[in-house]
Design a protein around this motif. Structure first.
Motif, PDB file in Angstrom:
ATOM      1  N   LEU A   1       0.824  -1.061   0.175  1.00  0.00           N
ATOM      2  CA  LEU A   1       0.137  -0.266   0.245  1.00  0.00           C
ATOM      3  C   LEU A   1       0.972   0.983  -0.163  1.00  0.00           C
ATOM      4  O   LEU A   1       0.478   2.462  -0.582  1.00  0.00           O
ATOM      5  CB  LEU A   1      -0.911  -0.301   1.246  1.00  0.00           C
ATOM      6  N   TYR A   2       1.973   0.968   0.096  1.00  0.00           N
ATOM      7  CA  TYR A   2       3.429   2.254   0.524  1.00  0.00           C
ATOM      8  C   TYR A   2       2.782   2.611  -0.601  1.00  0.00           C
ATOM      9  O   TYR A   2       3.001   4.324  -1.114  1.00  0.00           O
ATOM     10  CB  TYR A   2       4.223   1.918   1.138  1.00  0.00           C
ATOM     11  N   GLU A   3       3.072   2.698  -1.953  1.00  0.00           N
ATOM     12  CA  GLU A   3       3.380   3.561  -3.428  1.00  0.00           C
ATOM     13  C   GLU A   3       2.127   3.499  -2.992  1.00  0.00           C
ATOM     14  O   GLU A   3       2.078   5.898  -3.770  1.00  0.00           O
ATOM     15  CB  GLU A   3       3.509   2.516  -4.426  1.00  0.00           C
ATOM     16  N   TYR A   4       0.557   4.082  -2.867  1.00  0.00           N
ATOM     17  CA  TYR A   4      -0.289   4.926  -2.694  1.00  0.00           C
ATOM     18  C   TYR A   4       0.056   5.654  -1.604  1.00  0.00           C
ATOM     19  O   TYR A   4      -0.721   7.001  -1.826  1.00  0.00           O
ATOM     20  CB  TYR A   4      -1.195   4.016  -3.107  1.00  0.00           C
ATOM     21  N   VAL A   5       0.432   5.671  -0.299  1.00  0.00           N
ATOM     22  CA  VAL A   5       0.679   6.138   0.673  1.00  0.00           C
ATOM     23  C   VAL A   5       1.830   6.944   0.640  1.00  0.00           C
ATOM     24  O   VAL A   5       1.288   8.071   1.298  1.00  0.00           O
ATOM     25  CB  VAL A   5       0.508   4.933   2.510  1.00  0.00           C
ATOM     26  N   ARG A   6       2.385   6.711   0.105  1.00  0.00           N
ATOM     27  CA  ARG A   6       3.791   8.093  -0.168  1.00  0.00           C
ATOM     28  C   ARG A   6       3.757   9.120   0.087  1.00  0.00           C
ATOM     29  O   ARG A   6       3.509  10.121   0.493  1.00  0.00           O
ATOM     30  CB  ARG A   6       4.569   7.648  -0.917  1.00  0.00           C
ATOM     31  N   PRO A   7       2.353   9.331  -1.258  1.00  0.00           N
ATOM     32  CA  PRO A   7       2.163  11.253  -1.248  1.00  0.00           C
ATOM     33  C   PRO A   7       1.711  11.762   0.557  1.00  0.00           C
ATOM     34  O   PRO A   7       1.936  13.234   0.254  1.00  0.00           O
ATOM     35  CB  PRO A   7       1.355  11.025  -2.232  1.00  0.00           C
ATOM     36  N   TYR A   8       0.951  11.198   0.987  1.00  0.00           N
ATOM     37  CA  TYR A   8       0.557  11.033   2.405  1.00  0.00           C
ATOM     38  C   TYR A   8       0.741  10.959   3.508  1.00  0.00           C
ATOM     39  O   TYR A   8       0.559  11.371   4.580  1.00  0.00           O
ATOM     40  CB  TYR A   8      -1.332  10.991   2.083  1.00  0.00           C
ATOM     41  N   ARG A   9       2.252  10.333   3.746  1.00  0.00           N
ATOM     42  CA  ARG A   9       2.791   9.973   4.487  1.00  0.00           C
ATOM     43  C   ARG A   9       3.042  10.638   5.582  1.00  0.00           C
ATOM     44  O   ARG A   9       2.462  10.622   7.069  1.00  0.00           O
ATOM     45  CB  ARG A   9       4.071   9.109   4.558  1.00  0.00           C
ATOM     46  N   TRP A  10       3.548  12.151   4.994  1.00  0.00           N
ATOM     47  CA  TRP A  10       4.308  12.549   6.128  1.00  0.00           C
ATOM     48  C   TRP A  10       2.040  13.309   6.995  1.00  0.00           C
ATOM     49  O   TRP A  10       2.201  13.128   9.075  1.00  0.00           O
ATOM     50  CB  TRP A  10       4.460  14.483   6.075  1.00  0.00           C
ATOM     51  N   ARG A  11       1.180  13.424   7.396  1.00  0.00           N
ATOM     52  CA  ARG A  11       0.005  13.296   7.200  1.00  0.00           C
ATOM     53  C   ARG A  11      -0.250  13.168   8.598  1.00  0.00           C
ATOM     54  O   ARG A  11      -0.822  12.804   9.190  1.00  0.00           O
ATOM     55  CB  ARG A  11      -0.894  14.156   6.309  1.00  0.00           C
ATOM     56  N   ILE A  12      -0.154  10.910   7.206  1.00  0.00           N
ATOM     57  CA  ILE A  12      -0.603  10.161   7.942  1.00  0.00           C
ATOM     58  C   ILE A  12       0.323  10.202   9.735  1.00  0.00           C
ATOM     59  O   ILE A  12      -0.116   9.726  10.811  1.00  0.00           O
ATOM     60  CB  ILE A  12      -0.783   8.569   7.351  1.00  0.00           C
ATOM     61  N   LEU A  13       1.373  10.525   9.251  1.00  0.00           N
ATOM     62  CA  LEU A  13       2.134  10.002  10.153  1.00  0.00           C
ATOM     63  C   LEU A  13       2.084  11.565  11.358  1.00  0.00           C
ATOM     64  O   LEU A  13       2.105  11.034  12.871  1.00  0.00           O
ATOM     65  CB  LEU A  13       3.696  10.373   9.754  1.00  0.00           C
ATOM     66  N   GLY A  14       2.034  12.570  11.042  1.00  0.00           N
ATOM     67  CA  GLY A  14       0.989  13.497  12.032  1.00  0.00           C
ATOM     68  C   GLY A  14      -0.099  13.637  12.886  1.00  0.00           C
ATOM     69  O   GLY A  14       0.009  13.461  13.989  1.00  0.00           O
ATOM     70  N   GLY A  15      -0.992  12.652  12.031  1.00  0.00           N
ATOM     71  CA  GLY A  15      -2.305  12.163  12.683  1.00  0.00           C
ATOM     72  C   GLY A  15      -2.062  10.505  13.958  1.00  0.00           C
ATOM     73  O   GLY A  15      -1.932  10.593  14.959  1.00  0.00           O
ATOM     74  N   MET A  16      -0.900   9.913  13.908  1.00  0.00           N
ATOM     75  CA  MET A  16      -0.535   9.288  14.566  1.00  0.00           C
ATOM     76  C   MET A  16       0.377   9.378  15.533  1.00  0.00           C
ATOM     77  O   MET A  16       0.384   9.265  16.453  1.00  0.00           O
ATOM     78  CB  MET A  16       0.933   8.359  13.471  1.00  0.00           C
TER      79      MET A  16
END
Ligand SMILES: Nc1ncnc2c1ncn2[C@@H]1O[C@H](COP(=O)(O)OP(=O)(O)OP(=O)(O)O)[C@@H](O)[C@H]1O
Ligand SMILES: [Mg+2]
Length: 610
Positions: A25-40
């Protein structure tokens, strides 16, 4: 969509505890990884704040409350309130941060899937049930979205919270911590066992949802036939059976979940009770302060939700892994019909279509079919109209579908002006070739868009002229009587057209593409003789400049042609004018005489001859 053989349905069972697929899934998540990490990070913050509150409580109980210092109580209360507000803010920011990217990821995955489905060859769609593709692009993807939005975030944060929480519990009192930890062991063991059982049923359930979708799709598609034959109830029984199977699987799933929930709910209660007994005894022995005991239980309470939710989050993660597997099963399907590395172009198109020792057989996942086309040779002169005649089922439609590369030959080659069609880009090939098949598929859109489907390059007045001309040749003036003329929506969601009307629009579509090579699969079968004569008249004008190969099921269609090719046993056994072949070829006479009759008669005669 055709019904695939049962063997072709992909039902791979994933090997348990392989999470590599989810990483894809990472190939799709990559562009948004910072936001998701922020959420985490925000979720982590909320958990840590919740774990700090017991420290304030301990200080409150052992300090001001036991010494009776009222002046300190208010600030301590305020501190707890502020911490509570912080926790709420963190939780809200987690939602804000993660919700948007998860929907964007879902959308981009869905677009990629749709793209892939459009790109994959017809052979893929022969094999796969439409419902399976539907359920993959709808329910599996929404599951993935929910998992990304909170499943994965909470899973990681809760595990960290549990670890940190246990360390804190041990600092309050190691004995109590040890009791609490031991009481939780059954949860971890059951969690592992649960994974095994669950991932298998999860996969089965998702596949069954796909089967169910296929059933609904087919029944809705074939509703007229079902009603006419009064077979609605049989279909219903079949559907009920499938629904029942799915229900069984869902119950198994629920049982597996219930099994782990029992432990998740029971174990903390048992742990609480044991710790309470031990704690009271220790406090009476002055081995622990009342404040520390109080803080211990507040911390344990904070840990309850993470511990309880682990089961749910795990099951969601397994479902998601299955969904990801199912998604990539489609995405990893190889498209064998590709553009060449060094494409050629046809510089001066004349439309000389040729089949050179062509072999073709249908291929399925499991089954091997014999060669349906078996060393077939046929050459069309530029501008020539050739009729293709043969007994039903001899492979005429199949032969035509090789020209636009719906399938690739398995041997030999198809050339246009001497260039192998596999050396052209698919875009160029489709500029040269126009097609109309037996089942005239129309899309749920206007007549105009349906007819100009193959001409995205023209617009405005030019498009209008082209549209008019094509409709004119195909004798489709009936469109002017439709409620909104050429802007009337037709097809599934729009106005229903008659078989002959649909055929004429499909024919207009093929003509409007202005191809050098036109392949028509019995384009006039649903027309009455008068209309057919007029369409032929129009076609003669167009066909003068276009090389065309027309499958003919009626003698009147054969009349259109300059020459006729007779197909028999996967080859062309004779080519000539209609009268030549009538005079010299027995099989041709036999085929022509059978064209107008019912299949039953042909079968009977074949039996009689045998
Ligand atoms: N997708 C497919 N997979 C496997 N076999 C197929 C497929 N499509 C067609 N066939 C088989 O190939 C044979 C030829 O089919 P085709 O449609 O080309 O015949 P046809 O000459 O066009 O017949 P008709 O005159 O009735 O239209 C048939 O036996 C059919 O069952
Ligand atoms: Mg056919």
């Amino acid at each position: 969509m055709s019904t695939p053989p049962a063997t072709a349905k992909p039902t791979t069972t994933p090997t348990p505890s392989s999470f590599r697929s989810i990483l894809r899934l990472y190939e799709y998540v990559r562009p948004y990884r910072w936001r998701i990490l922020g959420g985490m990070g925000a979720a982590m913050g909320a958990s840590l704040v919740a774990l700090v509150i017991p420290y304030v409580l301990e200080w409150l109980v052992d300090g001001p409350l036991s010494s009776g210092d009222r002046a300190q109580v208010l600030p301590a209360g305020l501190a707890i309130l502020v911490l509570g507000v912080f926790e709420a803010v963190f939780i809200a920011s987690r939602r804000r941060l993660v919700l948007k990217p998860s929907t964007q990821i879902e959308a981009s995955m869905r677009n990629a899937l749709y793209n892939k489905l459009q790109d994959l060859p017809v052979a893929f769609h022969d094999r796969w049930q439409s419902g399976q593709l539907l359920s993959r692009s709808v329910s599996d993807l929404s599951l993935i979205r929910r998992w990304l939005a909170f499943g994965i975030v909470l899973l990681i944060v809760n595990i960290v919270t549990i670890i940190v929480g246990f360390v804190i519990l041990f600092t309050w009192g190691w004995l109590l911590g040890a009791i609490f930890l031991l009481a939780s062991v059954p949860i971890w063991i059951n969690g592992l066992l649960f994974e095994r059982r669950y991932s298998v049923v999860a996969r089965r359930s998702q596949d069954q949802v796909g089967d169910l979708a296929t059933s609904v799709e087919q029944s809705v598609h074939g509703i007229r036939v079902l009603k006419a034959f009064g077979r609605g109830h049989t279909k219903l029984d079949e559907f009920a059976e499938q629904a029942e199977a799915l229900r069984g699987t869902e119950i198994q799933k629920a049982k597996a979940i219930a099994g782990i929930w029992m432990w998740l709910l029971l174990a903390p209660d048992v742990a609480f009770a044991l710790c309470l007994l031990a704690g009271i005894w220790m406090a009476s022995q002055h081995q622990i302060t009342v404040g520390a005991l109080f803080a211990f239980f507040s911390t344990a309470t904070v840990l309850r939700f993470p511990i309880e939710s682990i089961g749910f989050l795990l099951s969601m993660t397994f479902d998601t892994r299955t969904a990801v597997d199912r998604y990539f099963e489609v995405m990893d399907s190889k498209n064998t019909i590709q553009d060449p590395a060094n494409p050629k172009t046809i510089v001066e198109p004349h439309g000389a279509l040729a089949f050179n020792a062509v072999h073709f057989r249908y291929q399925d996942a499991g089954a091997e079919y014999p060669d349906l086309i078996d060393g077939l040779d046929l050459r069309l002169r530029p501008g020539e109209t050739m009729a293709l005649v043969g007994l039903t089922g001899c492979g005429k439609t199949t032969l035509l579908s090789l020209v636009p590369r719906l399938y690739d030959v398995t041997g030999g080659s198809v050339t246009i002006d001497g260039v192998d069609i596999r050396d052209l880009t698919r875009a160029e090939l489709r500029r040269h070739v126009g097609v109309a098949f037996e089942d005239a598929t129309l899309f749920s859109t206007s007549v105009r868009e349906n007819v100009l489907l193959g001409r995205p390059d023209v617009s405005g007045a030019e498009a209008e002229t082209l549209l008019r001309e094509a409709l004119d040749i195909a004798q489709a003036s009936f469109v002017d009587d439709l409620p909104d003329g050429v802007d009337t929506r037709v097809g599934e969601e729009g106005l229903s057209l008659s078989g002959g009307q649909r055929q004429r629009l499909a024919l207009a579509r093929a003509i409007a593409a202005r191809p050098n090579v036109l392949v028509l699969d019995d384009p006039l079968s649903a027309l009455d003789v008068d209309t057919e004569a007029r369409v032929e008249e129009g076609l003669r004008r167009v066909l003068a400049e276009t090389t065309s190969l027309i499958v003919a099921h009626r003698p009147s269609t054969v009349n259109l042609a300059d020459r006729v090719a007779l197909m028999e046993n996967g080859r062309i056994t004779a080519v000539g004018t209609h009268s030549e072949l009538m005079a010299t070829n027995d099989h041709y006479r036999y085929v022509i005489s059978s064209l107008d009759e019912d299949q039953d008669d042909v079968d009977q005669r074949e039996e009689a001859m045998a």
